[in-house]
Design a protein around this motif. Structure first.
Motif, PDB file in Angstrom:
ATOM      1  N   PHE A   2       1.913  -5.508   3.440  1.00  0.00           N
ATOM      2  CA  PHE A   2       1.892  -5.334   4.900  1.00  0.00           C
ATOM      3  C   PHE A   2       1.436  -3.930   5.265  1.00  0.00           C
ATOM      4  O   PHE A   2       1.874  -2.947   4.670  1.00  0.00           O
ATOM      5  CB  PHE A   2       3.296  -5.565   5.454  1.00  0.00           C
ATOM      6  CG  PHE A   2       3.453  -5.235   6.914  1.00  0.00           C
ATOM      7  CD1 PHE A   2       2.956  -6.081   7.883  1.00  0.00           C
ATOM      8  CD2 PHE A   2       4.103  -4.072   7.314  1.00  0.00           C
ATOM      9  CE1 PHE A   2       3.099  -5.777   9.237  1.00  0.00           C
ATOM     10  CE2 PHE A   2       4.253  -3.759   8.657  1.00  0.00           C
ATOM     11  CZ  PHE A   2       3.742  -4.624   9.611  1.00  0.00           C
ATOM     12  N   TYR A   3       0.558  -3.827   6.263  1.00  0.00           N
ATOM     13  CA  TYR A   3       0.199  -2.523   6.829  1.00  0.00           C
ATOM     14  C   TYR A   3       0.263  -2.577   8.345  1.00  0.00           C
ATOM     15  O   TYR A   3       0.115  -3.643   8.956  1.00  0.00           O
ATOM     16  CB  TYR A   3      -1.188  -2.068   6.366  1.00  0.00           C
ATOM     17  CG  TYR A   3      -2.369  -2.721   7.067  1.00  0.00           C
ATOM     18  CD1 TYR A   3      -2.794  -2.286   8.327  1.00  0.00           C
ATOM     19  CD2 TYR A   3      -3.078  -3.753   6.469  1.00  0.00           C
ATOM     20  CE1 TYR A   3      -3.877  -2.880   8.975  1.00  0.00           C
ATOM     21  CE2 TYR A   3      -4.162  -4.345   7.100  1.00  0.00           C
ATOM     22  CZ  TYR A   3      -4.553  -3.903   8.357  1.00  0.00           C
ATOM     23  OH  TYR A   3      -5.625  -4.495   9.008  1.00  0.00           O
ATOM     24  N   LEU A   4       0.470  -1.408   8.948  1.00  0.00           N
ATOM     25  CA  LEU A   4       0.500  -1.276  10.401  1.00  0.00           C
ATOM     26  C   LEU A   4      -0.225  -0.001  10.806  1.00  0.00           C
ATOM     27  O   LEU A   4       0.113   1.081  10.324  1.00  0.00           O
ATOM     28  CB  LEU A   4       1.943  -1.232  10.907  1.00  0.00           C
ATOM     29  CG  LEU A   4       2.115  -1.082  12.420  1.00  0.00           C
ATOM     30  CD1 LEU A   4       1.636  -2.334  13.148  1.00  0.00           C
ATOM     31  CD2 LEU A   4       3.584  -0.800  12.769  1.00  0.00           C
ATOM     32  N   CYS A   5      -1.218  -0.131  11.674  1.00  0.00           N
ATOM     33  CA  CYS A   5      -2.005   1.003  12.161  1.00  0.00           C
ATOM     34  C   CYS A   5      -1.983   1.039  13.681  1.00  0.00           C
ATOM     35  O   CYS A   5      -1.757   0.024  14.349  1.00  0.00           O
ATOM     36  CB  CYS A   5      -3.471   0.892  11.723  1.00  0.00           C
ATOM     37  SG  CYS A   5      -3.768   0.941   9.966  1.00  0.00           S
TER      38      CYS A   5
ATOM     39  N   LEU B 121      -2.323  -4.825  12.527  1.00  0.00           N
ATOM     40  CA  LEU B 121      -1.476  -5.088  11.375  1.00  0.00           C
ATOM     41  C   LEU B 121      -2.157  -6.100  10.467  1.00  0.00           C
ATOM     42  O   LEU B 121      -2.998  -6.895  10.892  1.00  0.00           O
ATOM     43  CB  LEU B 121      -0.086  -5.565  11.793  1.00  0.00           C
ATOM     44  CG  LEU B 121       0.076  -6.896  12.528  1.00  0.00           C
ATOM     45  CD1 LEU B 121       0.133  -8.079  11.563  1.00  0.00           C
ATOM     46  CD2 LEU B 121       1.337  -6.871  13.394  1.00  0.00           C
ATOM     47  N   GLY B 122      -1.786  -6.048   9.200  1.00  0.00           N
ATOM     48  CA  GLY B 122      -2.270  -7.002   8.223  1.00  0.00           C
ATOM     49  C   GLY B 122      -1.173  -7.334   7.244  1.00  0.00           C
ATOM     50  O   GLY B 122      -0.340  -6.483   6.919  1.00  0.00           O
ATOM     51  N   VAL B 123      -1.156  -8.584   6.765  1.00  0.00           N
ATOM     52  CA  VAL B 123      -0.129  -8.993   5.817  1.00  0.00           C
ATOM     53  C   VAL B 123      -0.602 -10.245   5.077  1.00  0.00           C
ATOM     54  O   VAL B 123      -1.258 -11.110   5.649  1.00  0.00           O
ATOM     55  CB  VAL B 123       1.218  -9.256   6.536  1.00  0.00           C
ATOM     56  CG1 VAL B 123       1.130 -10.416   7.519  1.00  0.00           C
ATOM     57  CG2 VAL B 123       2.350  -9.458   5.535  1.00  0.00           C
TER      58      VAL B 123
ATOM     59  N   SER C 106      -2.934 -16.183   1.893  1.00  0.00           N
ATOM     60  CA  SER C 106      -4.001 -15.839   2.833  1.00  0.00           C
ATOM     61  C   SER C 106      -3.693 -14.463   3.398  1.00  0.00           C
ATOM     62  O   SER C 106      -2.513 -14.112   3.597  1.00  0.00           O
ATOM     63  CB  SER C 106      -4.080 -16.845   3.986  1.00  0.00           C
ATOM     64  OG  SER C 106      -4.375 -18.148   3.532  1.00  0.00           O
ATOM     65  N   TYR C 107      -4.736 -13.676   3.661  1.00  0.00           N
ATOM     66  CA  TYR C 107      -4.508 -12.371   4.264  1.00  0.00           C
ATOM     67  C   TYR C 107      -4.825 -12.463   5.755  1.00  0.00           C
ATOM     68  O   TYR C 107      -5.955 -12.753   6.150  1.00  0.00           O
ATOM     69  CB  TYR C 107      -5.339 -11.267   3.615  1.00  0.00           C
ATOM     70  CG  TYR C 107      -4.681  -9.918   3.824  1.00  0.00           C
ATOM     71  CD1 TYR C 107      -3.657  -9.501   2.991  1.00  0.00           C
ATOM     72  CD2 TYR C 107      -5.043  -9.109   4.898  1.00  0.00           C
ATOM     73  CE1 TYR C 107      -3.005  -8.293   3.207  1.00  0.00           C
ATOM     74  CE2 TYR C 107      -4.393  -7.898   5.118  1.00  0.00           C
ATOM     75  CZ  TYR C 107      -3.371  -7.498   4.260  1.00  0.00           C
ATOM     76  OH  TYR C 107      -2.713  -6.310   4.491  1.00  0.00           O
ATOM     77  N   VAL C 108      -3.793 -12.231   6.576  1.00  0.00           N
ATOM     78  CA  VAL C 108      -3.887 -12.401   8.025  1.00  0.00           C
ATOM     79  C   VAL C 108      -3.806 -11.035   8.689  1.00  0.00           C
ATOM     80  O   VAL C 108      -2.892 -10.241   8.395  1.00  0.00           O
ATOM     81  CB  VAL C 108      -2.758 -13.315   8.537  1.00  0.00           C
ATOM     82  CG1 VAL C 108      -2.868 -13.503  10.051  1.00  0.00           C
ATOM     83  CG2 VAL C 108      -2.800 -14.671   7.832  1.00  0.00           C
TER      84      VAL C 108
END
Length: 340
Positions: free
Chosen positions: A188-191, A66-68, A128-130
């Protein structure tokens, strides 16, 4: 499929949160809200306070990425800090990332077992991109935490499993804690790792909303008023006082969209149709995109009399079978078909 879900928080309001996400911790607007102009580029953002967070049900998998984008408005000063995001098996925490009162990031196994703490704090009042990748397992578990593309914490061959199952089936943002933090989330993304593409870190991504601008190839649905189909469904927060209606199985509606605001590589297209049935009896619909002369459909979804977002992710251009180009997205038609 590897990209399961994405959200830029740009096209809906507080009232529609649970029509796109599975659930939220709190029904209070003071605990979680969509702020329409607080995002990274002036669009929407999710604001999570001390007692609110969002849950998304996903297929059970051992590994997720995931990223957000995260913007801490105020840091937690009580309760030791606040969870930023979690992977859960039902209501059981498997692994989660936590921001402490010094703004350092911690990785925990469910049950409060600390696995690691970052050397650096996350900047306050700065985006910030986490990103976080985790594999759930009692003995061969692993995780990697990245901030702005740099690895901050990583481990493998460890215990990351807190429930009886070596998987997670919920992704959670901003889960509540005993604290007074306020944090914005965006893009937000989820893979998972099931597909040939989008099965690892995507890096810092932006999510842009394109709304209908004009008629497409198919115009089988009936407008509630007037003749301009696109004008009835072009709101970025839904307005159900005007709408399109489809009644006959096979009836299709597609519309053209505005252009992407920037050029660049496109990871995927996600269709978000806001749908409900008008009366009793069963009703089904499926999302539809048209690229060139090629139609592609999402799965059939049963509708209720309550509105909900029907979501479909398309990772490749159906006209070519290859990754999307900016030009192909700009020429895309998006819509829906009555399935039953």
């Amino acid at each position: 499929m590897a990209l399961l879900f994405m959200d830029g928080f740009d096209h809906y309001s507080f009232n529609e949160i649970t029509q796109k996400w599975t659930a939220r911790d709190s029904s209070s607007i003071y605990s979680n809200d969509i702020k329409p102009t607080s995002g990274r580029r002036g669009g929407g953002a999710l604001l999570v306070g001390s007692s609110g967070g969002l849950y998304k049900s996903v297929p059970a998998r051992a590994t997720f990425i995931l990223g957000v984008a995260i913007y801490p408005v105020t840091m937690p000063s009580t309760g030791g800090g606040q969870p930023l995001f979690e992977l859960r098996d039902g209501s059981t925490q498997q692994i989660y990332v936590f921001i402490d009162t010094a703004a350092k990031l911690r990785v925990y196994r469910g049950g409060g077992v600390l696995l690691a703490t970052s050397d650096n704090p996350l900047p306050v009042a700065t985006w910030s991109y986490v990103e976080f990748k985790a594999t759930i397992d009692n003995s061969v578990g692993a995780y990697e935490l990245r901030v702005n593309g740099q690895t901050w914490l990583t481990a493998s061959g460890i215990d990351t499993q807190n429930s009886a199952n070596a998987f997670a089936n919920y992704a959670c943002l901003g889960i509540s804690g005993a604290n007074d933090a306020n944090i914005y989330y965006d893009d937000f993304y989820l893979c998972d790792t099931s597909g040939a593409a989008n099965n690892d870190f995507l890096g810092d991504v932006r999510i842009d909303v394109l709304v209908p601008t004009g008629p497409g190839t198919y115009q089988d649905w009936t407008p509630s008023t007037g003749t301009d189909h696109a004008a009835l469904i072009d709101e970025t927060a839904p307005n159900t006082t005007d709408y399109l209606t489809g009644a006959t199985p096979g009836a299709k509606e597609t519309l053209t969209l505005g252009d992407l605001p920037v050029q660049g590589s496109v990871v995927a297209v996600q269709v978000c149709n806001y749908l409900a049935k008008a009366d009793s009896g069963s009703a089904k619909a499926r999302n539809l995109i048209r690229s060139g002369t090629t139609d592609a459909y999402g799965p059939e979804s049963a509708l209720s009399t309550s509105y909900v977002y029907n979501l479909s992710v398309y990772e490749t251009d159906p006209a070519t079978g290859n990754a999307w180009s900016t030009a192909a997205v700009n020429a895309l038609e998006v819509g829906v078909e009555v399935a039953q």
